[in-house]
Design a protein around this motif. Structure first.
Motif, mmCIF file in Angstrom:
data_model
loop_
_atom_site.group_PDB
_atom_site.id
_atom_site.type_symbol
_atom_site.label_atom_id
_atom_site.label_comp_id
_atom_site.label_asym_id
_atom_site.label_seq_id
_atom_site.Cartn_x
_atom_site.Cartn_y
_atom_site.Cartn_z
ATOM 1 N N GLY A 95 30.170 31.246 46.335
ATOM 2 C CA GLY A 95 29.073 32.151 46.681
ATOM 3 C C GLY A 95 29.496 33.330 47.534
ATOM 4 O O GLY A 95 28.736 34.293 47.676
ATOM 5 N N ASP A 96 30.705 33.285 48.123
ATOM 6 C CA ASP A 96 31.188 34.422 48.911
ATOM 7 C C ASP A 96 31.310 35.645 48.006
ATOM 8 O O ASP A 96 31.778 35.552 46.872
ATOM 9 C CB ASP A 96 32.552 34.134 49.533
ATOM 10 N N VAL A 97 30.895 36.790 48.520
ATOM 11 C CA VAL A 97 30.943 38.036 47.760
ATOM 12 C C VAL A 97 32.078 38.900 48.289
ATOM 13 O O VAL A 97 32.235 39.055 49.498
ATOM 14 C CB VAL A 97 29.600 38.798 47.869
ATOM 15 N N GLU A 132 33.280 42.621 47.960
ATOM 16 C CA GLU A 132 32.803 43.911 47.476
ATOM 17 C C GLU A 132 33.907 44.845 47.016
ATOM 18 O O GLU A 132 33.663 45.713 46.194
ATOM 19 C CB GLU A 132 31.978 44.598 48.565
ATOM 20 N N CYS A 188 33.312 44.292 42.264
ATOM 21 C CA CYS A 188 32.558 43.394 43.135
ATOM 22 C C CYS A 188 32.464 42.034 42.447
ATOM 23 O O CYS A 188 31.964 41.939 41.328
ATOM 24 C CB CYS A 188 31.176 43.980 43.379
ATOM 25 N N THR A 246 32.043 37.491 42.926
ATOM 26 C CA THR A 246 31.551 36.359 43.702
ATOM 27 C C THR A 246 32.465 35.174 43.454
ATOM 28 O O THR A 246 32.873 34.937 42.309
ATOM 29 C CB THR A 246 30.117 36.000 43.255
ATOM 30 N N LYS A 251 33.219 31.669 42.533
ATOM 31 C CA LYS A 251 32.487 30.684 41.740
ATOM 32 C C LYS A 251 32.923 29.270 42.104
ATOM 33 O O LYS A 251 32.101 28.382 42.281
ATOM 34 C CB LYS A 251 32.764 30.977 40.265
ATOM 35 N N HIS A 271 29.793 40.001 40.282
ATOM 36 C CA HIS A 271 28.602 39.963 41.126
ATOM 37 C C HIS A 271 27.426 40.470 40.295
ATOM 38 O O HIS A 271 27.569 41.427 39.539
ATOM 39 C CB HIS A 271 28.818 40.819 42.370
#
Length: 142
Positions: free
Chosen positions: A69-71, A73, A119, A121, A123, A137
């Motif tokens: 869940g970490d994004v 950018e 960008c 995320t 998983k 993302h």
């Protein structure tokens, strides 16, 4: 080639040619050595073309710090393969953005190229195998 290898090659290129003839300055051997020792042509140029992303103070520092869940950018595409893209998110291990993820997004028309900032995320993270699975993302980061 390593710098030491290039120095040895340059010395060999400047030495007289076998058979007693003199090496021609700027001739074929010297030009070949310079081409082989060009830093952009030898080795892996991806580091020079796309430097690692800058980390934010609160960003994960290692793969062990990454959670699903970490994004990220400003992740940088480091390599492309038929099965997906290898992406540097700044934690020391490149993550894999699988080709199926690109197809899910309908981005087959616009596949990011090596050096592009995207960008993504996280998983899934497999610390034991040193693997990071990524997804695009849902909203393009600016």
């Amino acid at each position: 080639f390593a710098e030491g290898d290039c120095a040895r090659l340059r010395a060999l290129a400047a030495a007289p040619a076998p058979g007693g003839g003199a090496a021609s300055p700027g001739g074929g051997r010297a030009a070949l050595v310079e081409l082989l020792c060009d830093p952009l042509l030898c080795g892996d140029p991806r580091e020079q073309l796309a430097p690692p992303p800058q980390l934010v103070a609160s960003a994960p520092r290692s793969l062990a710090d990454v959670r699903a869940g970490d994004v990220f950018e400003h992740a940088v595409v480091k390599n492309a393969a038929p099965f997906g893209l290898f992406v540097d998110v700044g934690v020391g291990s490149d993550g894999l953005l699988h080709a199926s993820e690109l197809k899910k997004r309908g981005s087959g028309r616009h596949v990011p190229t090596v050096g592009a900032s995207i960008c993504v995320t996280a998983k899934a993270v497999d610390i034991n195998r040193g693997r990071l699975s990524l997804a695009l993302h849902p909203v393009w980061c600016l």
